[in-house]
Design an enzyme around this catalytic site. Structure first.
Site, PDB file in Angstrom:
ATOM      1  N   GLU A 532       0.831  -1.194   0.000  1.00  0.00           N
ATOM      2  CA  GLU A 532       0.000   0.000   0.000  1.00  0.00           C
ATOM      3  C   GLU A 532       0.863   1.240   0.000  1.00  0.00           C
ATOM      4  O   GLU A 532       2.051   1.199   0.336  1.00  0.00           O
ATOM      5  CB  GLU A 532      -0.919   0.009   1.214  1.00  0.00           C
ATOM      6  N   GLY A 533       0.243   2.339  -0.394  1.00  0.00           N
ATOM      7  CA  GLY A 533       0.881   3.634  -0.368  1.00  0.00           C
ATOM      8  C   GLY A 533       0.008   4.615   0.381  1.00  0.00           C
ATOM      9  O   GLY A 533      -0.895   4.232   1.132  1.00  0.00           O
ATOM     10  N   GLU A 537      -3.709   1.037  -2.753  1.00  0.00           N
ATOM     11  CA  GLU A 537      -3.262  -0.288  -2.361  1.00  0.00           C
ATOM     12  C   GLU A 537      -3.015  -1.131  -3.608  1.00  0.00           C
ATOM     13  O   GLU A 537      -3.543  -0.839  -4.692  1.00  0.00           O
ATOM     14  CB  GLU A 537      -4.317  -0.975  -1.481  1.00  0.00           C
ATOM     15  N   VAL A 538      -2.215  -2.191  -3.435  1.00  0.00           N
ATOM     16  CA  VAL A 538      -1.952  -3.143  -4.505  1.00  0.00           C
ATOM     17  C   VAL A 538      -2.383  -4.515  -4.004  1.00  0.00           C
ATOM     18  O   VAL A 538      -1.942  -4.966  -2.942  1.00  0.00           O
ATOM     19  CB  VAL A 538      -0.459  -3.167  -4.904  1.00  0.00           C
ATOM     20  N   LYS A 569      -4.112  -2.409  -8.839  1.00  0.00           N
ATOM     21  CA  LYS A 569      -3.835  -1.175  -8.111  1.00  0.00           C
ATOM     22  C   LYS A 569      -5.153  -0.437  -7.906  1.00  0.00           C
ATOM     23  O   LYS A 569      -5.873  -0.169  -8.870  1.00  0.00           O
ATOM     24  CB  LYS A 569      -2.863  -0.294  -8.886  1.00  0.00           C
ATOM     25  N   ASP A 673      13.262   2.988 -10.266  1.00  0.00           N
ATOM     26  CA  ASP A 673      13.336   2.012  -9.170  1.00  0.00           C
ATOM     27  C   ASP A 673      13.606   0.614  -9.731  1.00  0.00           C
ATOM     28  O   ASP A 673      12.966  -0.360  -9.341  1.00  0.00           O
ATOM     29  CB  ASP A 673      12.056   2.025  -8.355  1.00  0.00           C
TER      30      ASP A 673
END
Length: 818
Positions: A532-533, A537-538, A569, A673
């Protein structure tokens, strides 16, 4: 603990330690001689192997002459791999060491154990920290076995040159304390490697030279599983008779001109412990000479208000000596020392008993400083007046120069503050330490920059033309270094990374801009929360009927009737309007990507809240987890059904990642990333580059935290990304080099695992300064030399010197067919 920084390769692998300096008690053949005992090297038959079967009673050894006194902190070992034809290794070993080549001592850890754990296979390296560290010139590694067996070893040694030159100190033994209401504390020198006679210590070194500084409370320790008082050597006044002092003697490797001595002393006066009240020191220019009559005396300023432990600096007036005797006089019932340092004026050498701080020397290319020549020692002073006059003149000149530099620096800084804030296609002056340490960089347009340093390290946000902080300061100021919007923009609204793309591709969006088909959300079956961010969420889901929904040309592989796994997502219902717009932008970005090695956007659910995007997911999970659970393919893995991969598999994975990144680069997309955690793998070992890593708690330690949030993968980031916030295809190339390193270490360790996050950031500054002191990742044992050279090119300081992804793909592809 200063010794935590002193961990630099001393030259077994790269050849700075010459073959003549590596000897052994025996060897099987010339091709398994001691000169082949080099970590990660495959010359000869691949390692040093002592002759015959090793018996439990044997003491076969490999000996290394380091050429000079060395502060040794880490030992790394491997077995004999010999390009997959060898399988001999030492499961355990002992260490013996000598400072003069005559008197040998046995190393033991702080709990008294002499045997160190060795290797479990023939190819993986095992790194052992030495607690306590060793001060030595000669080191012997003695393999240990419980049964008759054949052993072979490859070795690397890590540490720093021991610039202090101290070879022994003598003192009274420490005493125990039984304070009322507290546990019994013992202040003996538990790691002392000299003799113990008549309650005195002679001819060795111990806790005063181990680099560990005691805490304010002497009952607390920096070590685990040790007794109270362990970090200090302490004496009680009445236990030493009526003399009222502790006498210590220090012997050095050669005559030195001593300017001062620093003693780290405890000062917990509430429990009867104080720093010494005064000290007197005598000097001996030669060991066979008598003590000089004239001493140096110093009276300390006692502090009954601050109980903190501290260094006390004692001036030694540039007295020349090979040996020093000092008497430390009690100021209270107890006196306790944890470290002692000496400052010597010879060739401007700063000597420190316990640690010589080589803050930023390369792990792979640390040249030895030239050995000191005893004949170059300065002669004793013939007269004090000329020297005093010379010193005064020098001090006056230095003051004039310093005042001039301060005025000049202030002038330049004022000019820079008034400079235009535009830097498009202009030179940028980046200041890492001071106004006088200036390097000019050519920078891209300002839209690529997210400056990390607050102005003058003091708060507020720096404009992108000047930063005046060191790398360490840039990440430790109280002020945040990314604005909150920049954090979200880097991280993505779901907590995963979001690709950086040209501005024209992420203009304001509406539903009609999204080309992906709308999928019935009721057909998504939740299986697992991946991460999650801040705003999303994923999830790992099963998608019922998805192949039929996508129809012909579906990117999904043949599932053999099994359910389709997808990553979903999802935007939270409480997300801001900006986060909602960013989420739609991410969908538009993903919909443009169409490559066999890039995760595909399959469909969306945006007709109602919560907004969702559905992407591919692979049944083998991410590459990091896949490789870390496997060993390199060998007869042993086949015989024991151990999950394994071949060298060819690793090369094939590398080519696929380079192909996917080549595609992204062709679109001017920057990943930001790239790492094995962001590469997914199907059952056919097909790689798909994704961006889920940042959102997963499993990999939170891979990200440097700002204000408690994991946002920056600093161990994979190029120096310009950390210092300037500059993300380009060239910075992705840097991360690709680190990803290759992960692959060929089978993801068994984190990049720069010996360095803390703060040390990684400080090392970034060395890449910027480019003075040959930056620390590189070591060459993985499984990695062909030509491939490691390719990694090193990816880590070039100058962006133009790094290869392109097209070039990397062309360089890697031929290896797959070999």
């Amino acid at each position: 603990m200063f010794s935590a920084h002193c961990r630099y390769a001393l030259g077994m692998e790269d050849g700075r330690i010459k073959d003549d300096d590596i000897t052994a008690s025996s060897h099987w053949y010339e091709t398994t001689g001691p000169q082949y005992a080099r970590l990660n090297r495959e010359e000869g038959d691949g390692a040093w192997c002592p002759e015959g079967q090793l018996e439990p009673s044997d003491s076969q050894y490999l000996q290394v002459d380091l050429g000079r006194l060395t502060f040794l902190t880490v030992v790394g070992t491997q077995g004999r791999y010999a390009r997959n034809s060898g399988n001999e290794f030492a499961r355990a070993y002992r260490l013996n060491y000598s400072r003069d080549g005559l008197l040998w001592k046995s190393w033991r850890n702080r709990l008294g154990n002499a045997v160190m754990e060795g290797n479990k296979n023939a190819y993986a390296s095992v790194i052992n920290d030495l607690h306590p560290p060793i001060i030595t010139r000669y080191i012997r590694l003695i393999p240990v076995t419980r049964v008759s067996t054949t052993v072979c070893m490859r070795v690397e040694l890590y540490g720093c040159p021991w610039e202090d030159g101290l070879i022994s100190y003598s003192s009274p033994e420490g005493q125990p304390m039984n304070p009322p209401g507290y546990p019994i504390a013992s202040f003996n020198d538990s790691t002392y490697d000299g003799a113990h006679e008549r309650r005195r210590l002679f001819g060795g070194m111990g806790q005063l030279t181990d680099g560990v500084i005691g805490l304010d409370d002497f009952l607390q320790t920096r070590q685990y599983h040790v007794w109270p008082g362990y970090d200090y050597l302490g004496w009680r006044n009445d236990s030493l008779g009526t003399q009222g002092y502790v006498e210590m003697e220090f012997v050095f490797d050669r005559r030195r001109n001593f300017t001062s001595m620093k003693v780290h002393s405890n000062n917990m006066f509430s429990r009867g412990v104080k720093i010494f009240s005064s000290v007197s020191c005598w000097f001996k220019p030669r060991l066979i000479a008598g003590w000089e009559v004239e001493s140096v005396a110093f009276k300390t300023v006692l502090d009954d208000r601050n109980p903190s432990a501290r260094y006390v600096t004692v001036p030694l007036n540039r007295r020349t000596a090979k040996s020093i005797r000092c008497r430390f006089y009690f100021a209270d019932i107890w006196m306790m020392f944890s470290e002692i340092s000496f400052q010597s004026g010879n060739k401007s050498t700063h000597t420190h008993v316990g640690y010589h701080y080589l803050k930023s020397t390369s792990l792979t290319s640390v040249p030895y400083p030239p050995a000191a020549n005893p004949s170059t020692s300065e002669p004793p002073d013939d007269g004090n007046t000329p020297i005093l006059i010379g010193c005064l003149v020098t001090i006056i000149l230095l003051l004039v120069i310093i005042i001039f530099l301060i005025l000049w620096c202030q002038y330049v800084c004022k000019v820079l503050e008034k400079a235009p804030r535009r830097i498009l296609d202009e030179e940028v002056t980046v200041r890492l330490s001071s106004c006088s340490d200036t390097i000019i960089l050519q920078t891209p347009p300002v839209k690529h920059l997210f400056l990390l340093c607050p102005t003058a390290c003091g708060g507020g946000y720096a404009e992108p033309d000047v930063t005046q902080c060191t790398p360490h300061q840039c990440f430790h100021s109280n002020a945040p270094h990314y604005a909150e919007t920049d954090i979200v923009r880097l991280q993505g609204v779901t907590g995963s990374n979001m690709y950086a793309v040209p501005a024209l591709t992420v203009d304001s969006l509406t539903r009609k801009d999204i080309s992906a088909a709308e999928f019935p959300r009721q057909h998504l079956i939740f299986r697992e929360k991946l991460g999650e961010g801040q705003f999303g969420e994923v999830h790992l889901c099963e998608a019922e009927g998805l192949p039929e929904f996508l129809g012909e040309g579906s990117p999904l592989p043949d599932r053999d009737g099994r359910s389709v796994l997808v990553a979903v997502k999802q935007l939270r219902a409480d997300a801001t309007s900006q986060a909602r717009n960013d989420f739609l932008k991410e969908i538009k970005i993903m919909s443009r990507l169409n490559d066999p090695n890039i995760i595909r956007l399959l469909c969306v659910c945006v007709s109602s809240d919560p907004l969702c995007m559905v992407t591919e997911y692979m049944e083998n999970g991410d590459l990091n987890m896949f490789l870390s659970q496997r060993e390199i393919e060998s007869t042993l893995t086949h015989a024991n059904n151990i999950p394994s991969v071949s060298l060819s598999d690793l090369l094939h994975m590398s080519v696929q990642i380079s192909s996917g990144m080549k595609y992204l680069a062709s679109l001017n997309f920057v990943h930001r990333d790239l790492a094995t955690r962001n590469c997914l793998l199907d059952r056919r070992l097909t790689i798909k580059i994704a961006d889920f890593g940042m959102s997963r708690n499993l990999y939170s330690s891979d990200y440097y935290r700002i204000q408690g949030r994991a946002v920056l993968p600093i161990r994979w980031m190029a120096w310009e990304s950390i210092l300037l916030g500059k993300f380009t295809t060239a910075s992705d190339v840097w991360a690709f080099g680190v990803t290759l390193w992960e692959i060929f270490t089978l993801c068994k360790e984190q990049p720069y695992s010996l360095l803390s996050d703060e040390q990684v950031i400080e090392n970034t500054g060395e890449f910027f300064r480019n003075q040959g002191r930056q620390i590189f990742l070591y060459g993985p044992p499984l990695c062909p030399p030509s491939l490691f050279e390719l990694m090193m090119r990816c880590w070039s300081r100058d962006l133009a010197d790094r290869p392109t992804f097209e070039g990397l793909y062309q360089a890697l592809r031929p290896h797959v067919n070999q």
